[in-house]
Design an enzyme around this catalytic site. Structure first.
Site, PDB file in Angstrom:
ATOM      1  CD1 TRP A   1      -2.257  -2.182   1.681  1.00 56.99           C
ATOM      2  CD2 TRP A   1      -3.044  -1.094  -0.111  1.00 56.99           C
ATOM      3  NE1 TRP A   1      -3.303  -2.913   1.162  1.00 56.99           N
ATOM      4  CE2 TRP A   1      -3.795  -2.274   0.073  1.00 56.99           C
ATOM      5  CE3 TRP A   1      -3.346  -0.255  -1.186  1.00 56.99           C
ATOM      6  CZ2 TRP A   1      -4.850  -2.626  -0.778  1.00 56.99           C
ATOM      7  CZ3 TRP A   1      -4.401  -0.612  -2.036  1.00 56.99           C
ATOM      8  CH2 TRP A   1      -5.133  -1.775  -1.826  1.00 56.99           C
TER       9      TRP A   1
ATOM     10  CG  ASP B   1      -3.271   4.038   4.123  1.00 56.37           C
ATOM     11  OD1 ASP B   1      -4.323   3.848   4.770  1.00 56.37           O
ATOM     12  OD2 ASP B   1      -3.021   3.458   3.043  1.00 56.37           O
TER      13      ASP B   1
ATOM     14  CE  LYS C   1      -9.018  -2.834   3.072  1.00 57.52           C
ATOM     15  NZ  LYS C   1      -7.863  -2.027   2.714  1.00 57.52           N
TER      16      LYS C   1
HETATM   17  C1  LIG Z   1      -7.417  -1.415   1.458  1.00 57.75           C
HETATM   18  C2  LIG Z   1      -6.353  -0.414   1.615  1.00 57.75           C
HETATM   19  C3  LIG Z   1      -6.241   0.684   0.748  1.00 57.75           C
HETATM   20  C4  LIG Z   1      -7.148   0.876  -0.452  1.00 57.75           C
HETATM   21  O1  LIG Z   1      -8.437   1.116  -0.043  1.00 57.75           O
HETATM   22  P1  LIG Z   1      -9.634   1.395  -1.096  1.00 57.75           P
HETATM   23  O2  LIG Z   1     -10.689   1.920  -0.214  1.00 57.75           O
HETATM   24  O3  LIG Z   1      -9.943   0.078  -1.725  1.00 57.75           O
HETATM   25  O4  LIG Z   1      -9.153   2.373  -2.074  1.00 57.75           O
HETATM   26  C5  LIG Z   1      -5.240   1.593   0.994  1.00 57.75           C
HETATM   27  N1  LIG Z   1      -4.401   1.464   2.030  1.00 57.75           N
HETATM   28  C6  LIG Z   1      -4.475   0.418   2.882  1.00 57.75           C
HETATM   29  C7  LIG Z   1      -3.526   0.318   4.017  1.00 57.75           C
HETATM   30  C8  LIG Z   1      -5.454  -0.550   2.697  1.00 57.75           C
HETATM   31  O5  LIG Z   1      -5.524  -1.581   3.552  1.00 57.75           O
END
Ligand SMILES: *Cc1c(COP(=O)(O)O)cnc(C)c1O
Length: 360
Positions: free
Chosen positions: A103, A173, A197
């Site tokens: 990511w 993030d 998540k």
């Molecule tokens: C799932 C995830 C993303 C991407 O998320 P989307 O909502 O599908 O764009 C980005 N960063 C991390 C750490 C993730 O787990």
């Protein structure tokens, strides 16, 4: 399990707390006397305004978000933030990124389209199985920010100590660890994450941004891509993801009701310990990440044989433990045990894997 549900170890979208799903079910046909479902409701109505206001307030309470931070609900998931962050924050067209997995690598790729990216530390040399030492990084004076992915969902690592940014703004993030433990918001300039998540349904990111980082000189940027647009309009410049905001709001209230993020962190640590203790004692299954950097949310593990891994995925699914296949980019197995995964789910899976091991 009630309703004949499985224990769902998906990395996302993932489990939501059952009491929340039940409340949503109960309000589905007629939300609190409004005569309609939240999905059918105008985002400009008073009843919806209350929903979004409550959601923001409860999130502020949970995380202790200071008044000089804005909370924004933006569509496009976490992925759009890979672009919006450099577009809005790269004043000097230069930023420092730490590369710790899939990511952060994706974020780096997008940022490079906007300006200069300095990868000041990386764990690529060992297939992203650890968090590099970031206590004394080489950070140019004019770098606009330092960027991390605080929990690498695919590779299963997490930061136990934030990097020393030497006075620069920290951008994080938190998609796969949002609300999993207390967070000192003022350590950051921006915290963001997709909500599917650890919070609610897919299709939205929450961005917590220090007010002074919101610029008004970016008028050439498409309107939806400016943080200012969302901040000035209470996340309702256009129709927001009304359903996701409603569901996330319910999860915030639920987390408050069980004692907030301190309580959640204790439950998560306890749950993860059950799984890691098993991995550390098993002869068949092994964790892939250095112990000090292990994620409490996403636990990748392997048997050492791709055939056996596939057999485990099949056997666990048949027994009611779903989505244990590792991400296609790394293979093996992965158990995602977010906030809503009950401890009984982890204990039951561990028991099953122990029996599987004994039989093989
Ligand atoms: C799932 C995830 C993303 C991407 O998320 P989307 O909502 O599908 O764009 C980005 N960063 C991390 C750490 C993730 O787990």
């Amino acid at each position: 399990m009630k309703y004949n549900r499985c224990f769902n170890f998906s990395a996302g979208p993932a489990m939501m707390p059952e009491p929340v799903l039940e409340e949503i079910r109960d309000e589905m046909m007629n939300y609190r006397g409004s005569g309609m479902c939240v999905m059918e409701m105008s985002h400009r109505s008073a009843v919806y305004q209350q929903i979004i206001d409550d959601a923001e307030k409860d999130l502020r309470d949970l995380m202790g978000i200071p008044d000089n931070y804005k909370v924004l609900f933006i569509q496009g998931g976490a992925t759009l933030q890979f672009s919006m962050i450099p577009m809005n924050l790269m004043k000097n067209k230069k930023a420092v990124y730490i590369e710790t997995g899939a990511w952060s690598s994706k974020a780096i790729k997008e940022a490079k389209k906007v300006g200069e990216v300095i990868v000041a530390a990386s764990s690529k040399d060992k297939n992203y199985t650890y968090i590099p030492d970031c206590s004394n990084l080489d950070i140019p004076e004019d770098a606009d920010y330092v960027y991390i992915c605080e929990n690498e969902t695919i590779h299963g690592s997490t930061w136990s100590k934030l990097p020393n940014t030497k006075g620069h703004i920290l951008v994080s993030d938190q998609s796969s660890m949002f609300l999993s433990k207390p967070c000192n918001v003022s350590d950051y300039g921006v915290i963001y994450g997709g909500v599917q998540k650890n919070i609610g349904p897919a299709g939205m990111a929450i961005v917590i941004i220090r007010e002074d980082l919101i610029r008004d000189d970016l008028t050439d940027l498409p309107i939806y891509l400016q943080f200012k647009t969302h901040a000035d309009n209470g996340s309702m410049y256009n129709t927001p993801n009304t359903w996701a905001i409603y569901c996330c709001g319910k999860v915030f209230k639920y987390l408050k009701s069980i004692g907030g993020l301190e309580a959640m962190a204790a439950i998560n640590a306890d749950k993860a310990k059950v799984f890691y203790d098993f991995l550390d004692s098993s002869k068949m299954f092994k964790g892939t990440v250095e112990k000090k950097d292990r994620s409490l949310m996403n636990i990748p593990f392997v048997t050492g044989s791709a055939e056996l891994d596939a057999e485990v995925v099949k056997a666990t699914k048949a027994a009611g433990y779903d989505n244990l296949k590792g991400h296609k980019s790394v293979g093996g197995l992965r158990a995602s045990i977010y906030n809503a995964m009950p401890k009984e789910g982890v204990e039951a899976l561990v028991k099953f894997l122990k029996e599987f091991e004994a039989k093989h």
